[in-house]
Write an enzyme that holds these catalytic residues in place. Structure first.
Site, mmCIF file in Angstrom:
data_model
loop_
_atom_site.group_PDB
_atom_site.id
_atom_site.type_symbol
_atom_site.label_atom_id
_atom_site.label_comp_id
_atom_site.label_asym_id
_atom_site.label_seq_id
_atom_site.Cartn_x
_atom_site.Cartn_y
_atom_site.Cartn_z
ATOM 1 N N HIS A 226 0.799 -1.219 0.000
ATOM 2 C CA HIS A 226 0.000 0.000 0.000
ATOM 3 C C HIS A 226 0.837 1.277 0.000
ATOM 4 O O HIS A 226 0.655 2.117 -0.872
ATOM 5 C CB HIS A 226 -1.088 0.045 1.075
ATOM 6 C CG HIS A 226 -1.866 1.300 0.915
ATOM 7 N ND1 HIS A 226 -2.864 1.436 -0.022
ATOM 8 C CD2 HIS A 226 -1.687 2.527 1.442
ATOM 9 C CE1 HIS A 226 -3.278 2.686 -0.030
ATOM 10 N NE2 HIS A 226 -2.591 3.365 0.847
ATOM 11 N N TYR A 230 1.872 5.251 -2.470
ATOM 12 C CA TYR A 230 2.188 6.640 -2.116
ATOM 13 C C TYR A 230 3.601 7.017 -2.522
ATOM 14 O O TYR A 230 3.884 8.182 -2.791
ATOM 15 C CB TYR A 230 1.880 6.916 -0.639
ATOM 16 C CG TYR A 230 0.400 7.091 -0.514
ATOM 17 C CD1 TYR A 230 -0.184 8.303 -0.885
ATOM 18 C CD2 TYR A 230 -0.429 6.040 -0.173
ATOM 19 C CE1 TYR A 230 -1.549 8.451 -0.892
ATOM 20 C CE2 TYR A 230 -1.795 6.185 -0.168
ATOM 21 C CZ TYR A 230 -2.357 7.399 -0.535
ATOM 22 O OH TYR A 230 -3.697 7.545 -0.561
ATOM 23 N N HIS A 377 -9.066 0.417 -11.680
ATOM 24 C CA HIS A 377 -8.752 1.467 -10.705
ATOM 25 C C HIS A 377 -7.297 1.912 -10.810
ATOM 26 O O HIS A 377 -7.005 3.097 -10.927
ATOM 27 C CB HIS A 377 -9.057 0.952 -9.294
ATOM 28 C CG HIS A 377 -8.437 1.755 -8.205
ATOM 29 N ND1 HIS A 377 -8.898 3.007 -7.864
ATOM 30 C CD2 HIS A 377 -7.382 1.518 -7.387
ATOM 31 C CE1 HIS A 377 -8.153 3.497 -6.873
ATOM 32 N NE2 HIS A 377 -7.228 2.612 -6.581
ATOM 33 N N PHE A 378 -6.367 0.941 -10.783
ATOM 34 C CA PHE A 378 -4.991 1.432 -10.685
ATOM 35 C C PHE A 378 -4.400 1.871 -12.023
ATOM 36 O O PHE A 378 -3.304 2.402 -12.061
ATOM 37 C CB PHE A 378 -4.072 0.496 -9.871
ATOM 38 C CG PHE A 378 -3.855 -0.874 -10.410
ATOM 39 C CD1 PHE A 378 -3.218 -1.089 -11.614
ATOM 40 C CD2 PHE A 378 -4.250 -1.977 -9.660
ATOM 41 C CE1 PHE A 378 -2.991 -2.353 -12.080
ATOM 42 C CE2 PHE A 378 -4.031 -3.257 -10.122
ATOM 43 C CZ PHE A 378 -3.407 -3.443 -11.332
ATOM 44 N N HIS A 379 -5.135 1.688 -13.115
ATOM 45 C CA HIS A 379 -4.662 2.363 -14.328
ATOM 46 C C HIS A 379 -5.050 3.837 -14.310
ATOM 47 O O HIS A 379 -4.470 4.639 -15.044
ATOM 48 C CB HIS A 379 -5.159 1.655 -15.592
ATOM 49 C CG HIS A 379 -4.354 0.419 -15.867
ATOM 50 N ND1 HIS A 379 -4.562 -0.748 -15.206
ATOM 51 C CD2 HIS A 379 -3.309 0.188 -16.710
ATOM 52 C CE1 HIS A 379 -3.688 -1.660 -15.612
ATOM 53 N NE2 HIS A 379 -2.910 -1.120 -16.528
ATOM 54 N N ARG A 440 -9.890 -10.554 -12.635
ATOM 55 C CA ARG A 440 -8.636 -9.994 -13.145
ATOM 56 C C ARG A 440 -7.635 -11.131 -13.301
ATOM 57 O O ARG A 440 -7.910 -12.270 -12.956
ATOM 58 C CB ARG A 440 -8.099 -8.923 -12.199
ATOM 59 C CG ARG A 440 -7.544 -9.482 -10.913
ATOM 60 C CD ARG A 440 -7.061 -8.397 -9.967
ATOM 61 N NE ARG A 440 -5.727 -7.919 -10.288
ATOM 62 C CZ ARG A 440 -4.886 -7.401 -9.376
ATOM 63 N NH1 ARG A 440 -5.244 -7.302 -8.112
ATOM 64 N NH2 ARG A 440 -3.690 -6.974 -9.731
ATOM 65 N N ARG A 441 -6.475 -10.820 -13.830
ATOM 66 C CA ARG A 441 -5.388 -11.796 -13.988
ATOM 67 C C ARG A 441 -5.889 -13.061 -14.673
ATOM 68 O O ARG A 441 -5.558 -14.179 -14.263
ATOM 69 C CB ARG A 441 -4.779 -12.137 -12.631
ATOM 70 C CG ARG A 441 -4.086 -10.966 -11.990
ATOM 71 C CD ARG A 441 -3.422 -11.312 -10.684
ATOM 72 N NE ARG A 441 -2.323 -10.388 -10.419
ATOM 73 C CZ ARG A 441 -1.597 -10.399 -9.316
ATOM 74 N NH1 ARG A 441 -1.814 -11.263 -8.381
ATOM 75 N NH2 ARG A 441 -0.625 -9.527 -9.164
HETATM 76 C C1 HEM Z 1 -0.524 1.055 -22.845
HETATM 77 C C2 HEM Z 1 -1.215 1.197 -21.753
HETATM 78 C C3 HEM Z 1 -1.683 0.049 -20.887
HETATM 79 C C4 HEM Z 1 -2.626 -0.915 -21.147
HETATM 80 C C5 HEM Z 1 -3.483 -1.041 -22.386
HETATM 81 C C6 HEM Z 1 -2.685 -1.778 -19.993
HETATM 82 C C7 HEM Z 1 -3.520 -2.880 -19.881
HETATM 83 C C8 HEM Z 1 -3.576 -3.743 -18.794
HETATM 84 C C9 HEM Z 1 -4.511 -4.831 -18.610
HETATM 85 C C10 HEM Z 1 -5.600 -5.231 -19.600
HETATM 86 C C11 HEM Z 1 -4.246 -5.412 -17.414
HETATM 87 C C12 HEM Z 1 -5.013 -6.535 -16.759
HETATM 88 C C13 HEM Z 1 -4.444 -7.870 -16.994
HETATM 89 C C14 HEM Z 1 -5.137 -8.934 -16.175
HETATM 90 O O1 HEM Z 1 -5.669 -8.664 -15.086
HETATM 91 O O2 HEM Z 1 -5.140 -10.105 -16.620
HETATM 92 C C15 HEM Z 1 -3.120 -4.713 -16.834
HETATM 93 C C16 HEM Z 1 -2.543 -5.022 -15.632
HETATM 94 C C17 HEM Z 1 -1.621 -4.216 -14.984
HETATM 95 N N1 HEM Z 1 -1.079 -3.022 -15.451
HETATM 96 FE FE1 HEM Z 1 -1.416 -2.188 -17.249
HETATM 97 N N2 HEM Z 1 -1.770 -1.337 -19.071
HETATM 98 C C18 HEM Z 1 -1.150 -0.222 -19.577
HETATM 99 C C19 HEM Z 1 -0.182 0.549 -18.938
HETATM 100 C C20 HEM Z 1 0.243 0.374 -17.638
HETATM 101 C C21 HEM Z 1 1.107 1.258 -16.924
HETATM 102 C C22 HEM Z 1 1.717 2.537 -17.477
HETATM 103 C C23 HEM Z 1 1.268 0.724 -15.678
HETATM 104 C C24 HEM Z 1 2.057 1.224 -14.495
HETATM 105 C C25 HEM Z 1 2.823 2.239 -14.447
HETATM 106 C C26 HEM Z 1 0.523 -0.500 -15.624
HETATM 107 C C27 HEM Z 1 0.468 -1.351 -14.542
HETATM 108 C C28 HEM Z 1 -0.235 -2.528 -14.483
HETATM 109 C C29 HEM Z 1 -0.205 -3.437 -13.365
HETATM 110 C C30 HEM Z 1 0.592 -3.244 -12.075
HETATM 111 C C31 HEM Z 1 -1.063 -4.499 -13.673
HETATM 112 C C32 HEM Z 1 -1.420 -5.690 -12.800
HETATM 113 C C33 HEM Z 1 -0.586 -6.863 -13.095
HETATM 114 C C34 HEM Z 1 -1.023 -8.030 -12.276
HETATM 115 O O3 HEM Z 1 -2.213 -8.214 -12.014
HETATM 116 O O4 HEM Z 1 -0.121 -8.765 -11.885
HETATM 117 N N3 HEM Z 1 -0.104 -0.679 -16.826
HETATM 118 N N4 HEM Z 1 -2.726 -3.697 -17.684
HETATM 119 CU CU CU Z 2 -3.895 0.046 -0.658
#
Ligand code: HEM
Ligand code: CU
Length: 551
Positions: A226, A230, A377-379, A440-441
């Site tokens: 968490h 921050y 949310h976190f996007h 998710r995932r």
């Molecule tokens: C081009 C832009 C982006 C797209 C289209 C995108 C798309 C996605 C999608 C669809 C997921 C979900 C995958 C799943 O739950 O199976 C995901 C997970 C995630 N994304 Fe992105 N993303 C983008 C950029 C970013 C950026 C800039 C960050 C952080 C700085 C980020 C951090 C994450 C993280 C931490 C997860 C979770 C991974 C996990 O569950 O282990 N993403 N993203």
């Molecule tokens: Cu938190």
């Protein structure tokens, strides 16, 4: 009144630039997988073309999470905080070699962790939950990245200490103050994963112990997880409070409020980790409730930030001739890509904040837990409020460091708007899907249980992802063209924007610039909110779960 007159040396600029280089390269590779995932959700599976480089959806997702959320952020932030230390205090680093050692430790750590990920031996996602088990070099690499960043932080503290001795009673320049709190927060935060890796994950993967205690491992992880958010956010806040007003032609509305907000973030961001473990058995309801209440307390400095930043911008807009209730908004310099990117980041963050309240609420959390709502949310937060702000910062920072003009500012303005538009579509669709129960995932494109009502949203995930891909690579392209730009910036043309505050910071109460009470309070609150639970878990620790490699 404060204006930094310290001229950075070429060596200093190069050193900060190296951080950015690693950060942006990580982002360039990491973001590639985001659209792949989004297309997969929309029914277009490109993974089969990536064999044998990429073995699976999950290997890609690990790369996406690690490179974006851990590497892009940490390298950008340590570089940026080096700048705010030097520029704010107007002096070179006290022990530059120490900072160099820290940086190169981070690089070695990154490479050490990258190898097993690329070899598909660490497909454990960026949260590396036990009992999923990666090769030990993955954990070692992450440890080196963290310890390297601590070493860089110590270099900043020494520099601050030297300044303080020569300037007793002077208020710490805000950008330095905010940067140091960010670093301190990070060092408290990472104690969790340090304990997790050193006492459980590494010994087990090296065969010294019999296995994992998953519940304790998760607790350690979220101790870090968490406040980690921050650590990502505060540098963006630093810029919104301490730089953006200047870029917009105004001043920081209240130095005192800004400082108070930073202290509250330090105080409140660690002892709330159980809000990620609402559904975990083995943690008593009472502790979950306490963490939930403290989580809502964080809403308070967040609203202070909203108020102060908007007030500073309104001040700027009115100075530029804006009239009426909202006329000042239009007068802000929307043709400056750095400003536009940060303003749009802030707007996306408001939606993120609202969703965050949902996540924090004990009962409602059960509805969205582990659904696509969460990445939705976190996007908005790390991938927009933070990432789009950092992109905005690089639009002045890279010209400042390299002496080359930003290539095509209009292109960069469009880049920011595209990210904004793509993210609105993408995150809205992800939130909606989450409410409908989509996990998710999960490679939803091959899931057999997808009901018709998800399909439209899945399609919009793909559309948003495509727009984001374009926006991401417009950013990368702008960076490449800028560092090779033949046009140089004239002397004094690009400066580090440092906002003055409306009132002299010297009038800010001394207790808002004093470390001891706040550090003591932070330690006390962490001990109170985590101590008893961690004590019990460690006492009753059962390293009985064998490691799993399920990919
Ligand atoms: C081009 C832009 C982006 C797209 C289209 C995108 C798309 C996605 C999608 C669809 C997921 C979900 C995958 C799943 O739950 O199976 C995901 C997970 C995630 N994304 Fe992105 N993303 C983008 C950029 C970013 C950026 C800039 C960050 C952080 C700085 C980020 C951090 C994450 C993280 C931490 C997860 C979770 C991974 C996990 O569950 O282990 N993403 N993203
Ligand atoms: Cu938190």
């Amino acid at each position: 009144m404060f204006a930094s007159t310290y001229e950075m040396t070429r060596t200093e600029k190069r050193f900060i630039g190296l951080h950015l280089w690693v950060a942006i390269t990580a982002l360039a590779i990491g973001t590639l997988f985001g659209p792949l995932q989004a297309f997969e959700h929309a029914g277009v599976d490109l993974y089969s073309y990536l064999q044998p480089v990429l073995q699976s959806y999950y290997q890609g997702l690990t790369l996406h999470g690690v490179l974006n959320a851990l590497i892009w952020t940490t390298f950008f932030i340590t570089g940026f905080l080096t700048l705010t230390t030097i520029k704010g205090l107007e002096r070179p680093l006290k022990y530059p070699t120490l900072n160099k050692v820290g940086f190169w430790m981070m690089v070695v750590g990154l490479l050490t962790a990258a190898v097993p990920i690329l070899l598909n031996q660490a497909t454990v996602l960026y949260t590396f939950y036990a009992p999923l088990q990666a090769t030990w070099t993955f954990y070692l690499g992450l440890t080196l990245v963290v310890v390297g960043s601590w070493v860089e932080g110590w270099g900043m503290y020494f520099t601050y200490y030297a300044w303080r001795k020569e300037n007793p009673g002077v208020r710490t320049p805000f950008i330095t103050f905010a940067g140091l709190i960010t670093m301190v927060l990070w060092q408290f935060a990472t104690l969790g994963v340090a304990a997790e890796i050193l006492t459980m994950l590494l010994p087990a993967t090296l065969g010294l112990t019999s296995g994992f205690d998953p519940e304790l491992a998760r607790t350690y992880f979220w101790f870090t997880g968490h406040p980690l958010v921050y650590f990502w956010l505060l540098p963006a806040y630093l810029s919104w409070y301490g730089m953006l007003p200047k870029q917009a032609g105004g001043k920081l509305f209240s130095d005192s409020l800004a400082r108070l907000a930073f202290w509250l973030f330090l105080l409140l961001s660690v002892p709330v980790g159980f809000h990620h473990q609402f559904v975990d058995p083995g943690i008593a309801q009472t502790w979950k409730a306490i963490h939930a209440v403290l989580t809502f307390a964080v809403f308070f400095p967040s609203l202070m930030t909203l108020f102060t930043v908007v007030a500073s911008l309104e001040y700027a807009g009115r100075r530029r001739g804006g009239k009426g209730l909202l006329g000042w908004v239009r007068k802000l310099p929307w043709d400056d890509p750095s400003v536009t990117a940060q303003l749009l980041a802030g707007i996306l963050f408001m939606f993120g904040g609202i969703g965050g309240l949902t996540n924090a609420s004990f009962e409602v959390n059960a509805v969205i837990h582990n659904t696509t709502w969460v990445p939705g949310h976190f996007h908005l937060t790390v991938a927009s409020a933070v990432t789009l702000s950092f992109m905005g910062i690089t639009y002045w920072l890279v010209p400042y460091l390299t002496g080359r003009k930003l290539w095509n500012p209009r292109f960069a303005v469009i880049q920011a708007w595209l990210w904004f538009a793509g993210m609105l579509i993408f995150s809205n669709a992800m939130h909606m899907l989450g409410l409908l129960g989509a996990p998710r995932r999960t490679p939803l494109g091959v899931a057999v249980y997808v009901p018709d009502e998800w399909k439209g949203h899945l399609f919009r995930v793909g559309v948003g992802g495509a727009i984001l891909l374009v926006a991401a690579y417009m950013f990368i392209w702008t960076m490449i063209k800028t560092i090779r730009n033949k046009e140089r910036v004239a002397a004094g043309e690009v400066e580090v924007p440092i906002a003055e505050s409306i009132r002299d910071p010297q009038e800010t109460p001394a207790w808002l610039d004093s470390w001891k009470p706040w550090l003591a309070g932070t330690v006390a609150l962490i001990l109170a909110a985590y101590g008893p639970q961690i004590y019990l878990m460690v006492r009753d620790m059962q390293l009985t779960s064998p490691g799993f490699k399920i990919w």
